[in-house]
Design an enzyme around this catalytic site. Structure first.
Site, PDB file in Angstrom:
ATOM      1  N   ASP A 134      -1.595  -0.863   6.074  1.00 57.20           N
ATOM      2  CA  ASP A 134      -1.841  -0.394   7.434  1.00 57.20           C
ATOM      3  C   ASP A 134      -3.259   0.124   7.669  1.00 57.20           C
ATOM      4  OD1 ASP A 134      -1.600   1.839   5.837  1.00 57.20           O
ATOM      5  OD2 ASP A 134      -0.852   3.074   7.487  1.00 57.20           O
ATOM      6  N   ASP A 172       0.887  -1.149   0.000  1.00 53.80           N
ATOM      7  CA  ASP A 172       0.000   0.000   0.000  1.00 53.80           C
ATOM      8  C   ASP A 172       0.940   1.218   0.000  1.00 53.80           C
ATOM      9  OD1 ASP A 172      -2.161   1.769   0.761  1.00 53.80           O
ATOM     10  OD2 ASP A 172      -1.237   1.729   2.747  1.00 53.80           O
ATOM     11  N   ASP A 199      -7.163  -1.510   3.832  1.00 53.15           N
ATOM     12  CA  ASP A 199      -6.243  -2.585   3.460  1.00 53.15           C
ATOM     13  C   ASP A 199      -6.668  -3.936   4.027  1.00 53.15           C
ATOM     14  OD1 ASP A 199      -4.547  -0.863   2.102  1.00 53.15           O
ATOM     15  OD2 ASP A 199      -3.462  -0.343   3.923  1.00 53.15           O
TER      16      ASP A 199
END
Lengths: 123, 641
Positions: free
Chosen positions: B523, B330, B527
């Site tokens: 995080d 991410d 996600d």
């Protein structure tokens, strides 16, 4: 003649071993009784666990009291892998283990070497 | 009686027989002959071996069998036959029974010690907690035990003391050594408003903090809980050994009877010789090494991870890691710091920042915080302003020292001039996907401030390490292509998938899984689905609770370099499990035929004593190999060639 006899006895013992260990035998089962919103089951650890299958009621705080009467180091720990519990069982002392009954399901427990198994059913 | 005591008793009573055996070629015999042997062995059997018999018998009654069954049957056979042989004047082998008991117990003594070593590491973590805390009660500081601290308490921490629970500093500042929880070796500066973690060590200053989490809610307790679960979790590879151990002992017993029958009935060996082969089979076959192979390695591996700030949640993750081909990241908060900050100031730092800080103070610009932080860092005070007003859609202006000053976006360029040098800088910064803020005085632009959610300092190195290991790296982000690509180029990511809706992240991960196993590092709440669907979900410790819950591995330090370490540790642990299982199987698979006398023709046999020794060694070597995992090298920084 002796040798034939020995052969027959040997094969008979093999047959017995297969029947004794692999045959279908009943295992001790217990359902916990609920009193004062608590449930507890005593488990004797001696050459295995008795009872081997324990049914607990979901949502009621539960304890299992393990008492190891067996000197074998095979059984000196009890592991509930789903609950992160790995307790030492001192010989001939009662060891209380709290079980989180918030989730229903079937959970295995085992000795430290994963040789003896028991089953916990929460419903 | 403890195992250690049983071992010593059996050793002491076996020794005379050992001496007798060694001295036999020199013509020295044990005084009393067979009778002495009978008495010595009887003591060993009655005292040291009795628990084996009891355990074997009680398992037998429940239709179970275990290693004790094998030891009990093996030694009892040797013992009882020897008594019969003694009274019928044939060769005896009492010493076999006594030696096997001694060796098996020796193995168990060591094994017990090692197992305790392997499992105690995590319990030591709990001992790190402070025992008491100085708490403000009724306006006075009093010392109370840790268990009485409640949330909302104000607690004082002096230099050298441990922080009692998790909370936020309300007064004072200090540097704190958090290595015991996060694994981060550098002490961290903390001041009012910063979070402190229970059990960490305060070094220099005195401060007060408000307790936010106590008891089992503290970070340390949660980590301990997580690690305990992981250590006792079942690795799927274990299912095999579960099945094997269930049928193993009865099968070995059958094999040993067959061995006896073949030697005695078919080949026509003497009763004594046939029995020796059968007993050897029973003794060497103990499956404890098999049962210990996985749990001990799992315990050591996850415990070691916890010390480095890498929490591996269960055994399944370990297995998946070994064939991960792609690592997906991410962007925001994982590769980048997760908040915008000033990366470049063009022009006179002091002038530009003081004007910008002065003007932004009154605006609600989302980037204002980044500018304030930079000014504060460089100790530049903001300019005094008056006559503040907004320039619709373009920025803000005010008067500073009788001059008009303004700050805004590129639309300001319609009204004011910019010299070519600054213009070139602007283009450069914009190409790096940075947001450029223009600062002007009078009628011209005097400086530029570039703002970006910059990559963490360690991201580039982390990606390079992963690539050096032959892994493909992919960035998945909701940001636009240009910004995403700029960040990717900066840190060296292979592929970029930009403009991804939060709900589509999991789908993209799934698509990547077509080319092999995927690890996802993230995080945020958005996600969580991707963390769950990926073969290995790696959550940053600073992330949201839901992300941490969804990940299979949690990186407490938020350092991207730990991704490589986590992958390496998992791989090493899993390889160790495989190695252990291999050795455990080899012992049994090779040992049984040798013990059964299959290689008798080429002179290769295994007496019951040697079988006992081999069995003790097999358990011991597996546990030792697991404990050695603590020493395995985990560097995480493979140098790029």
């Amino acid at each position: 003649m002796t040798r034939i006899l020995v052969l027959i006895v040997g094969l008979a013992i093999i047959g017995f071993i297969i029947w004794w260990f692999f045959g279908n035998h009943e295992v001790a089962e217990t359902t916990a009784t609920v009193s004062d919103n608590n449930q507890s089951v005593d488990v004797e650890v001696k050459g295995g666990y008795s009872p081997e299958v324990i049914t607990l009621k979901k949502g009621v705080p539960a304890v299992l009291n393990f008492t190891r009467k067996d000197a074998s180091s095979c059984l000196d720990r009890v592991v509930f892998s789903d609950f992160g519990i790995n307790e030492e069982l001192p010989q001939n002392e009662q060891e209380t283990i709290k079980i989180d009954t918030s989730k229903a399901g079937e959970f295995q427990w085992a000795c430290g070497m994963d040789m003896f198994h028991g089953k916990l059913i929460i419903k | 009686m403890t195992i250690t005591k049983r071992f010593w008793i059996s050793l002491i009573f076996s020794l005379p027989m050992l001496v007798g055996m060694i001295m036999m070629p020199f013509g020295w015999m044990l005084p009393g002959g067979n009778w002495t042997q009978l008495i010595l062995t009887t003591v060993v059997m009655a005292v040291s071996a009795r628990p084996f018999m009891q355990s074997a018998w009680s398992s037998f009654q429940k239709h179970h069998s275990n290693m004790d069954t094998l030891v009990a049957i093996g030694t009892a056979t040797a013992y009882i036959y020897s008594i019969y042989a003694m009274f019928t004047s044939q060769a005896v082998f009492f010493e076999s029974a006594a030696f096997v008991v001694t060796f098996v117990l020796l193995g168990q003594v060591f094994e017990e010690r090692m197992r305790n070593n392997a499992s105690n590491a995590i319990e030591k973590l709990v001992d790190l907690q402070a025992k008491e805390a100085e708490v403000m009660r009724d306006g006075e500081l009093v010392k109370i035990p840790l268990s009485e601290v409640v949330t909302g308490d104000i607690i004082r921490v002096k230099p050298g003391q441990k922080v009692a629970v998790d909370g936020v500093i309300t007064e004072g500042n200090s540097t704190i050594d958090e290595s015991m929880v996060t694994g981060e070796s550098m002490p961290v500066d903390k001041t009012v408003g910063d979070k402190v973690i229970g059990s960490t060590m305060n070094s220099t200053g005195t401060f007060m903090f408000k307790a936010e989490k106590v008891g089992s809610d503290t970070m340390l307790s949660q980590i301990v809980d997580l690690v305990k679960k992981a250590q006792n979790s079942h690795a799927p590879i274990q299912n095999l050994t579960d099945k094997v151990s269930e049928i193993f002992v009865p099968v070995v017993l059958i094999l040993s009877i067959l061995t006896f029958l073949v030697w005695y009935v078919i080949i026509g060996a003497t009763l004594a010789n046939a029995l020796i082969f059968a007993v050897s089979v029973v003794v060497i076959a103990c499956p404890c090494a098999l049962g210990l192979a996985t749990p001990t390695a799992l315990m050591v591996g996850t415990g070691r991870g916890a010390k480095m700030g890498i929490l591996i949640k269960n055994g399944e993750v370990l297995e998946e890691v070994s064939d991960v081909k792609t690592v997906v990241f991410d962007k925001t908060g994982t590769i980048t710091k997760g908040k915008p900050e000033v990366t470049d100031v063009i022009g006179d730092d002091k002038q530009v920042l003081s004007i910008a800080a002065g003007l932004e103070e009154s605006s609600e610009h989302p980037l204002a915080t980044a500018i304030f932080d930079k000014a504060k860092l460089l100790q530049i005070s903001k300019a005094a302003i008056n006559g503040f007003q907004a320039i619709e859609g373009k920025g803000v202006k005010a008067t500073i020292n009788n001059q008009t000053a303004f700050v805004g976006n590129d639309k300001l360029l319609d009204d004011v001039k910019i010299d070519s040098e600054l213009k070139n800088e602007m283009i450069r910064l914009q190409n790096e996907a940075k947001t450029v803020v223009f600062v002007g005085l009078g009628d011209k632009i005097v400086g530029l401030i570039a703002i970006q959610d910059a990559p963490k300092e360690t991201s580039k190195e982390a990606i390079a390490t992963l690539k050096a290991r032959g892994l493909r790296t992919v960035m998945l982000t909701g940001d636009n292509q240009r910004v995403a690509q700029a960040i990717a180029d900066e840190v060296g990511i292979d592929d970029v998938i930009a403009d991804v809706l939060p709900s589509d992240k999991a789908d993209h991960v799934q698509a990547l899984q077509a080319n092999g196993k995927v690890a996802f590092v993230g995080d945020g709440i958005n996600d969580a689905p991707a963390l769950t669907i990926a073969d290995v979900g790696i959550a940053m410790g600073s992330g949201t609770d839901i992300a941490i819950e969804s990940g299979g591995i949690v990186l407490v330090k938020n350092d991207l370099r730990d991704v490589a370490k986590a992958l390496e540790l998992s791989k090493k642990t899993f390889n160790r499990i495989k190695l252990n299982l291999f050795w455990a199987f080899i012992y049994n698979v090779l040992g049984i035929p040798v013990a059964a006398g299959l290689f008798f023709a080429i002179g290769l046999t295994l007496s019951p004593e040697l079988a006992g020794l081999a069995m003790a060694f097999s358990s011991l070597s597996v546990v030792t190999s697991s404990v050695l995992l603590n020493k395995a090298k985990i560097t995480g920084d493979v140098k790029v060639a």
